[in-house]
Design a protein around this motif. Structure first.
Motif, PDB file in Angstrom:
ATOM      1  N   SER A  70       0.785  -1.236   0.000  1.00 30.88           N
ATOM      2  CA  SER A  70       0.000   0.000   0.000  1.00 30.88           C
ATOM      3  C   SER A  70       0.818   1.288   0.000  1.00 30.88           C
ATOM      4  O   SER A  70       0.237   2.373  -0.070  1.00 30.88           O
ATOM      5  N   HIS A  71       2.117   1.183   0.108  1.00 33.78           N
ATOM      6  CA  HIS A  71       2.934   2.405   0.087  1.00 33.78           C
ATOM      7  C   HIS A  71       4.351   2.025  -0.295  1.00 33.78           C
ATOM      8  O   HIS A  71       5.105   1.491   0.519  1.00 33.78           O
ATOM      9  N   MET A  72       4.695   2.258  -1.547  1.00 35.88           N
ATOM     10  CA  MET A  72       6.086   2.010  -1.951  1.00 35.88           C
ATOM     11  C   MET A  72       6.461   2.901  -3.120  1.00 35.88           C
ATOM     12  O   MET A  72       5.658   3.676  -3.625  1.00 35.88           O
ATOM     13  N   HIS A  73       7.730   2.799  -3.520  1.00 32.79           N
ATOM     14  CA  HIS A  73       8.280   3.660  -4.566  1.00 32.79           C
ATOM     15  C   HIS A  73       8.983   2.777  -5.594  1.00 32.79           C
ATOM     16  O   HIS A  73      10.168   2.489  -5.473  1.00 32.79           O
ATOM     17  N   LEU A  74       8.218   2.346  -6.588  1.00 27.65           N
ATOM     18  CA  LEU A  74       8.691   1.347  -7.552  1.00 27.65           C
ATOM     19  C   LEU A  74       9.871   1.821  -8.393  1.00 27.65           C
ATOM     20  O   LEU A  74      10.846   1.090  -8.574  1.00 27.65           O
ATOM     21  N   ASN A 247       1.891   3.164  -5.560  1.00 30.01           N
ATOM     22  CA  ASN A 247       3.117   3.946  -5.604  1.00 30.01           C
ATOM     23  C   ASN A 247       2.846   5.253  -4.872  1.00 30.01           C
ATOM     24  O   ASN A 247       1.784   5.831  -5.000  1.00 30.01           O
ATOM     25  N   MET A 248       3.832   5.719  -4.104  1.00 31.85           N
ATOM     26  CA  MET A 248       3.564   6.926  -3.319  1.00 31.85           C
ATOM     27  C   MET A 248       4.359   8.131  -3.803  1.00 31.85           C
ATOM     28  O   MET A 248       4.591   9.076  -3.066  1.00 31.85           O
ATOM     29  N   ASP A 249       4.825   8.062  -5.047  1.00 31.80           N
ATOM     30  CA  ASP A 249       5.337   9.258  -5.698  1.00 31.80           C
ATOM     31  C   ASP A 249       4.854   9.131  -7.130  1.00 31.80           C
ATOM     32  O   ASP A 249       4.457   8.052  -7.549  1.00 31.80           O
ATOM     33  N   GLU A 390      -0.420   8.614   5.695  1.00 34.95           N
ATOM     34  CA  GLU A 390       0.719   7.713   5.576  1.00 34.95           C
ATOM     35  C   GLU A 390       1.623   7.870   6.795  1.00 34.95           C
ATOM     36  O   GLU A 390       1.985   8.990   7.166  1.00 34.95           O
ATOM     37  N   HIS A 391       1.947   6.781   7.426  1.00 31.98           N
ATOM     38  CA  HIS A 391       2.938   6.652   8.509  1.00 31.98           C
ATOM     39  C   HIS A 391       2.381   6.846   9.920  1.00 31.98           C
ATOM     40  O   HIS A 391       2.548   5.986  10.753  1.00 31.98           O
ATOM     41  N   LEU A 392       1.777   8.001  10.240  1.00 28.98           N
ATOM     42  CA  LEU A 392       1.215   8.248  11.585  1.00 28.98           C
ATOM     43  C   LEU A 392       2.134   7.747  12.699  1.00 28.98           C
ATOM     44  O   LEU A 392       1.708   7.000  13.572  1.00 28.98           O
ATOM     45  N   SER A 457       5.580  -1.509   3.155  1.00 32.99           N
ATOM     46  CA  SER A 457       7.009  -1.468   3.482  1.00 32.99           C
ATOM     47  C   SER A 457       7.622  -0.094   3.259  1.00 32.99           C
ATOM     48  O   SER A 457       8.648   0.229   3.826  1.00 32.99           O
ATOM     49  N   ASP A 458       7.001   0.703   2.349  1.00 33.96           N
ATOM     50  CA  ASP A 458       7.629   1.953   1.907  1.00 33.96           C
ATOM     51  C   ASP A 458       8.939   1.662   1.171  1.00 33.96           C
ATOM     52  O   ASP A 458       9.839   2.498   1.143  1.00 33.96           O
ATOM     53  N   TRP A 459       9.069   0.478   0.566  1.00 33.75           N
ATOM     54  CA  TRP A 459      10.272   0.162  -0.189  1.00 33.75           C
ATOM     55  C   TRP A 459      10.601   1.278  -1.168  1.00 33.75           C
ATOM     56  O   TRP A 459       9.696   1.808  -1.773  1.00 33.75           O
TER      57      TRP A 459
HETATM   58 ZN   LIG Z   1       7.173   6.664   1.062  1.00 34.32          ZN
END
Ligand SMILES: [Zn+2]
Length: 558
Positions: A70-74, A247-249, A390-392, A457-459
């Motif tokens: 749910s939150h990463m940067h491919l 993707n979070m960007d 995101e994150h909290l 993961s925010d990979w």
């Molecule tokens: Zn991120």
């Protein structure tokens, strides 16, 4: 259950966890034309087999809906797989050995990039000077695991033109030393982009740094490099059972490249890409978000949401706090958007029917985002768009219940908690301050009032491995006995990476669980995860096969 068709593929002998409350467990799944046509017992599903049916024997192991990250940067992650991996390295001798060997193998690289050393590795010495001792002649940049800080040597700072400082907007900083030169610590993308540009990876960073499009337009050769980064990232995700990526960007260029991969039959996961709104933009820029949604809104590639950063991170003391940072009276960092500005934008975007996702780590940042969502609700009524935070990482005690009340999705990264996944406790815990620890990474306090949880993961900020993420979620220990236990149950963690992720992206109607009619996205593990006696063993559980849209996109040993 009545067989109605011949399956293209059958997965059988599985400990199937469907995430469907009407039929939580099953043993086999039938697939046809990329969708699930039956879920049931081995006998029931075997009746769907025909001469051409591919049979996959799960051998008693867990079968789940494909993981939703749910939150990463491919794009960034795919590019960084080529860099020197320094995960958590806190030892300068080890850094020197690794960096020297890496450099020797890349005599022509214009910039040597390392990933993820420990935040404290340079102690109180200017990072530039430490790195100069190791490799004085060649530009070096080390990216912190959280991607909010880069440390560079003199050669890199000089080549990038920032050794004598750089004018940046609020929140971004080329840290200057008493000698009038940059120390080598570069905080946030505006400060580190000039250095990263030396290595040619700046196009992968654009969606994070500014949300803008590459200018000038990339050449064919540059485009080929970028496609290779995405291919590498997708293969890495498939290997870890991931069939959906939020993707979070983002920018249009990222989706254009993914579209090219789709045309070539190379898209091995469903990808959602946001429009990234930065403080320098004007509300008119949101037109681009509408264009992105108009071009991409199917089951494989979609936009339809807007990403913001409200603050930075705890480790560099850029997270926006309600209290002074310990040892720094009067300093709380700040929000990147004023309260009224953000509330106005949230109301406008909500009215456009777009979802909002905001990075908010400090308790003041979280509060400001919640205030903005509340303002949008007052103005427009409940939109059902499920805006996200995101994150909290730190939440004010008064705000835990508001997350659920406002139907806000809590996007939580289990591997980010200090002490999880080999992460050090410091400097995070000292920066939070002991009296605030019980509201930090407080997963149960967030989930307790009923907030919808999506896990990620925010990979490449953390290891992409979903199993390691689940391990962190269920094994995390309290930092001190008086801080309450904040672990997730195994069931909750599995939901957070499957149906919870689907709910967060408003796509639970067609994915996130194994039900007839939903897309055939599945992951097969190497053992029955519910039968693992010691939760510590979860980090060793491996993905055996990943199936996306009814196609095997990863198979161990293949
Ligand atoms: Zn991120």
């Amino acid at each position: 259950m009545r067989p109605v068709a011949t399956a293209d593929m059958i997965i059988t002998n599985g400990a199937v966890l469907t995430m469907d409350p009407d039929l939580p467990r099953a043993a086999a799944v039938g697939i046809k034309d990329g969708r699930i046509i039956a879920v049931g017992s081995v006998d029931e599903i075997s009746r769907l087999a025909g001469p051409g049916t591919e049979i996959i024997d799960a051998k008693g192991a867990t079968v789940l809906p494909g993981f939703i990250e749910s939150h990463m940067h491919l794009f960034i992650g795919g590019a960084e797989l080529e860099n020197l991996q320094l995960d958590g390295c806190a030892d300068l001798d080890l850094l020197a050995r690794e960096l020297t060997a890496f450099a020797a193998n890349r005599p022509d690289a214009p910039l040597l990039v390392g990933q993820g050393p420990d935040y404290g590795i340079f102690g109180d010495t200017a990072p530039r000077l430490v790195l100069d001792k190791i490799l004085p002649g060649r530009p070096v940049a080390l990216m912190a695991h959280d991607h909010h800080t880069v440390w560079a040597n003199t050669a890199a700072l000089e080549a990038a033109g920032v050794l004598h400082g750089l004018e940046t907007s609020d929140g971004h900083e080329v840290v200057m030393g008493a000698d009038g030169l940059a120390t080598g610590a570069l905080l946030e993308p505006e400060a580190y982009s000039p250095v990263m540009r030396l290595g040619g990876q700046e196009r992968t960073m654009l969606g994070l740094a500014s949300g803008r499009e590459p200018d000038p337009a990339p050449s064919q050769a540059e485009r080929a490099i970028d496609l290779a980064h995405l291919r590498r990232g997708l293969a890495h995700a498939a290997k870890h059972g991931i069939t959906s990526i939020v993707n979070m960007d983002g920018n249009i260029y990222t989706l254009d490249l993914l579209e090219e991969l789709r045309s070539a039959g190379e898209l091995t996961a469903r990808v959602r890409v946001p429009f990234h709104y930065v403080p320098e933009m004007k509300p008119e820029n949101l037109q681009t978000a509408l264009e992105m949604r108009a071009r991409w809104s199917d089951e494989w590639l979609a936009s339809g949401f807007v990403k913001f950063f409200m603050d930075g991170v705890i480790d560099s003391r850029t997270a926006f706090m309600k209290h002074d940072y310990p040892g720094q009276p009067g300093y709380r960092s700040h929000g990147r958007f004023a309260a009224e500005t953000f509330a106005g934008l949230a109301t406008r975007i909500d009215a456009m029917g777009l979802q909002i996702a905001v990075h908010a780590i400090g308790d003041a940042a979280v509060a400001r985002v919640l205030d903005g969502y509340a303002a949008a609700r007052t103005a427009n009524g409940a939109s059902g768009l499920r805006h996200r935070i995101e994150h909290l990482e730190l939440v004010d005690d008064n705000d835990f219940a508001r997350i659920a009340e406002l139907d806000v999705i809590a996007s939580v990264q289990p591997p980010h908690a200090p002490g999880c996944s080999g992460l050090p406790l410091e400097p995070t815990l000292s920066n939070i301050g002991r009296d605030r620890w019980s509201d930090a990474f407080a997963w149960q306090k967030i989930a307790g009032p009923g907030a919808a949880i999506a896990l990620a993961s925010d990979w490449p900020v953390s290891d992409i491995s979903v199993l390691k993420g689940i391990h962190s979620a269920v094994t995390r220990t309290a930092w001190v006995p008086e801080v309450p236990d904040q672990r997730f149950s195994l069931e909750a963690a599995l939901r957070g990476y499957t149906i919870g992720g689907a709910y967060a992206e408003r796509s639970e109607a067609y994915k996130g669980s194994l039900e007839v009619g939903k897309v055939a996205d599945l992951v097969i593990l190497d053992r029955d995860i519910m039968a693992v006696a010691d939760h510590d063993e979860i980090k060793d559980v491996a993905v055996v096969a990943t199936i996306c849209g009814g196609r095997v996109v990863f198979q161990a040993g293949a």
